[in-house]
Design a protein around this motif. Structure first.
Motif, mmCIF file in Angstrom:
data_model
loop_
_atom_site.group_PDB
_atom_site.id
_atom_site.type_symbol
_atom_site.label_atom_id
_atom_site.label_comp_id
_atom_site.label_asym_id
_atom_site.label_seq_id
_atom_site.Cartn_x
_atom_site.Cartn_y
_atom_site.Cartn_z
ATOM 1 N N GLU A 7 1.021 -1.049 0.059
ATOM 2 C CA GLU A 7 -0.258 0.036 -0.137
ATOM 3 C C GLU A 7 0.784 1.062 -0.111
ATOM 4 O O GLU A 7 0.492 2.436 -0.662
ATOM 5 N N GLY A 8 1.856 1.156 1.117
ATOM 6 C CA GLY A 8 2.965 2.262 0.648
ATOM 7 C C GLY A 8 3.233 2.605 -0.383
ATOM 8 O O GLY A 8 3.623 3.688 -0.491
ATOM 9 N N PHE A 9 3.829 1.139 -1.393
ATOM 10 C CA PHE A 9 4.622 1.200 -2.103
ATOM 11 C C PHE A 9 3.952 1.712 -3.578
ATOM 12 O O PHE A 9 3.851 2.786 -4.236
ATOM 13 N N LEU A 10 2.674 1.824 -3.383
ATOM 14 C CA LEU A 10 1.740 1.863 -4.779
ATOM 15 C C LEU A 10 0.765 3.487 -4.060
ATOM 16 O O LEU A 10 0.889 4.504 -5.287
ATOM 17 N N ILE A 29 1.506 4.363 -14.786
ATOM 18 C CA ILE A 29 0.256 3.050 -14.101
ATOM 19 C C ILE A 29 -0.631 3.445 -13.252
ATOM 20 O O ILE A 29 -0.311 3.947 -12.591
ATOM 21 N N VAL A 30 -2.000 3.002 -13.349
ATOM 22 C CA VAL A 30 -2.951 2.891 -12.418
ATOM 23 C C VAL A 30 -3.182 1.119 -12.014
ATOM 24 O O VAL A 30 -3.318 0.379 -12.779
ATOM 25 N N SER A 31 -3.218 1.933 -10.422
ATOM 26 C CA SER A 31 -3.888 0.557 -9.716
ATOM 27 C C SER A 31 -5.123 0.185 -9.947
ATOM 28 O O SER A 31 -5.502 0.638 -8.751
ATOM 29 N N GLU A 32 -6.209 -0.690 -10.320
ATOM 30 C CA GLU A 32 -7.295 -0.947 -9.267
ATOM 31 C C GLU A 32 -7.331 -1.390 -7.796
ATOM 32 O O GLU A 32 -8.499 -0.847 -7.247
ATOM 33 N N SER A 33 -6.731 -1.980 -7.591
ATOM 34 C CA SER A 33 -6.220 -2.518 -6.401
ATOM 35 C C SER A 33 -5.603 -2.580 -5.492
ATOM 36 O O SER A 33 -4.382 -2.238 -6.007
ATOM 37 N N ASN A 34 -5.303 -2.613 -3.960
ATOM 38 C CA ASN A 34 -3.817 -2.610 -3.374
ATOM 39 C C ASN A 34 -3.728 -3.797 -2.827
ATOM 40 O O ASN A 34 -3.183 -3.834 -2.283
ATOM 41 N N GLN A 57 2.305 -5.669 -9.511
ATOM 42 C CA GLN A 57 1.808 -4.810 -9.769
ATOM 43 C C GLN A 57 1.162 -5.260 -11.084
ATOM 44 O O GLN A 57 -0.139 -4.818 -12.182
ATOM 45 N N LEU A 58 2.530 -4.880 -11.814
ATOM 46 C CA LEU A 58 2.460 -5.182 -13.599
ATOM 47 C C LEU A 58 1.740 -6.454 -14.023
ATOM 48 O O LEU A 58 0.646 -6.021 -14.336
ATOM 49 N N GLU A 59 1.391 -7.624 -13.085
ATOM 50 C CA GLU A 59 0.827 -9.011 -13.554
ATOM 51 C C GLU A 59 -0.860 -8.146 -12.925
ATOM 52 O O GLU A 59 -1.757 -9.460 -14.141
ATOM 53 N N GLN A 60 -0.898 -7.723 -13.137
ATOM 54 C CA GLN A 60 -2.761 -7.616 -12.165
ATOM 55 C C GLN A 60 -3.215 -6.132 -13.753
ATOM 56 O O GLN A 60 -4.562 -6.819 -14.017
ATOM 57 N N GLN A 61 -2.634 -6.415 -14.544
ATOM 58 C CA GLN A 61 -2.660 -5.422 -15.562
ATOM 59 C C GLN A 61 -3.337 -5.726 -16.370
ATOM 60 O O GLN A 61 -2.744 -6.769 -17.163
ATOM 61 N N LYS A 62 -4.281 -5.480 -17.480
ATOM 62 C CA LYS A 62 -4.626 -6.409 -18.333
ATOM 63 C C LYS A 62 -4.034 -6.004 -19.579
ATOM 64 O O LYS A 62 -4.360 -6.829 -20.309
ATOM 65 N N ASN A 63 -4.130 -4.745 -19.783
ATOM 66 C CA ASN A 63 -3.043 -4.100 -20.769
ATOM 67 C C ASN A 63 -1.349 -4.519 -20.573
ATOM 68 O O ASN A 63 -1.014 -4.213 -21.990
ATOM 69 N N ILE A 64 -0.976 -5.412 -19.666
ATOM 70 C CA ILE A 64 0.418 -5.652 -19.903
ATOM 71 C C ILE A 64 0.422 -6.864 -19.777
ATOM 72 O O ILE A 64 0.055 -7.742 -19.468
ATOM 73 N N SER A 65 2.142 -7.269 -20.697
ATOM 74 C CA SER A 65 2.235 -8.681 -20.250
ATOM 75 C C SER A 65 3.485 -8.494 -19.853
ATOM 76 O O SER A 65 4.542 -8.219 -20.694
ATOM 77 N N ILE A 66 4.781 -9.391 -19.161
ATOM 78 C CA ILE A 66 5.229 -9.528 -18.812
ATOM 79 C C ILE A 66 6.376 -9.865 -19.815
ATOM 80 O O ILE A 66 6.108 -11.559 -19.716
ATOM 81 N N LEU A 67 6.957 -9.899 -20.442
ATOM 82 C CA LEU A 67 8.204 -10.837 -21.471
ATOM 83 C C LEU A 67 9.498 -11.212 -20.312
ATOM 84 O O LEU A 67 9.511 -12.855 -20.501
ATOM 85 N N ALA A 68 9.327 -10.809 -19.908
ATOM 86 C CA ALA A 68 11.447 -11.247 -19.199
ATOM 87 C C ALA A 68 11.576 -10.068 -18.023
ATOM 88 O O ALA A 68 11.602 -8.808 -18.063
#
Length: 264
Positions: A7-10, A29-34, A57-68
């Motif tokens: 929460e503090g990080f966000l 980036i905007v996170s919908e959930s904390n 945080q990135l993994e929760q985003q629908k428009n983002i996929s982590i490659l490496a």
């Protein structure tokens, strides 16, 4: 404690937004959930710990996929450096460098707003970090040694945007708490710093010294507070060892504040 750290990080703002600084473009980036529900190795140093928070945080985003992530770039068994993260955002590739820092404003250092911000122990500075990002970390993507790593992901360096996810907590002198910043994000100012000579101004306050990873946490009342004398005894060690520590201070009116106690 992980939840409070996340929460503090966000809630920690980006050090700058929209416009680039030294041609370093901010990643927004905007996170919908904390809420967070992973386990992170407590032995990780703070920088690596934050990278795990960002990964979640990135993994929760629908428009983002982590490659490496954490890609070690080597040339003849010599490590040239590391790419923090390669991702797709809206199907566009981005090389992302992740930074979370604590800086204190000292007008006696440097000649510009950015140059005035230094590390709590005066060993590093914001301008050094920005310069390293610009001259060393980001150019690594275009190094010849990086080509086969990118090829394995079906990427070419010229098609990859480069951005920095730079969050920071800034601290200003005790006497300048209403400071407005012109280049950096004023919302990053979360507290002030004091030295040994100013400590006696806080005789009626209570104190708490969080461990390093809890520097991320927004101060709250549910901790074991120290009285002034208890805190002053601990502070003696910090002064003698030349170590600046982040503290929480609780004022008589109930206000909670982050404060750096500096040895210099």
């Amino acid at each position: 404690m992980l939840q409070k750290r996340y929460e503090g990080f966000l809630k920690t703002p980006l050090l700058w937004k929209s416009k680039a600084i030294l041609n370093l473009k901010p990643f927004e980036i905007v996170s919908e959930s904390n809420k967070i529900d992973i386990e992170i190795d407590e032995k990780l140093r703070l920088g690596k710990y934050v990278e795990r928070l960002v990964s979640f945080q990135l993994e929760q985003q629908k428009n983002i996929s982590i490659l490496a992530e954490n890609i070690q770039i080597q040339n003849n068994k010599i490590t040239l450096g590391e790419l923090d993260c390669l991702l797709l955002k809206n199907n566009k590739p981005i090389h992302l460098e992740i930074i979370y820092k604590f800086y204190l404003y000292d007008a006696s250092v440097g000649n510009s707003e950015i140059e005035h911000f230094i590390g709590p122990n005066r060993k590093d500075s914001l301008i050094e970090k920005l310069t390293k990002l610009k001259d060393k970390q980001l150019p690594l993507l275009n190094a010849e040694a990086c080509e086969h790593y990118l090829k394995a992901l079906d990427l070419k360096s010229e098609n990859i945007a480069q951005q920095v996810y730079f969050k920071a907590q800034l601290f200003v002198p005790f006497s300048q708490q209403s400071m407005e910043l012109e280049i950096l994000n004023t919302n990053c100012v979360v507290g002030f710093y004091i030295n040994q000579n100013q400590l006696n101004s806080f005789k009626t306050c209570k104190f708490y010294i969080p461990k390093k990873k809890d520097w991320l946490v927004i101060p709250h009342t549910n901790v074991n507070w120290l009285n002034f004398n208890e805190f002053k005894n601990i502070a003696k060690t910090y002064f003698s060892e030349k170590f600046s520590s982040l503290c929480w201070v609780k004022f008589n009116n109930g206000e909670l504040k982050k404060v750096f106690l500096v040895w210099w």
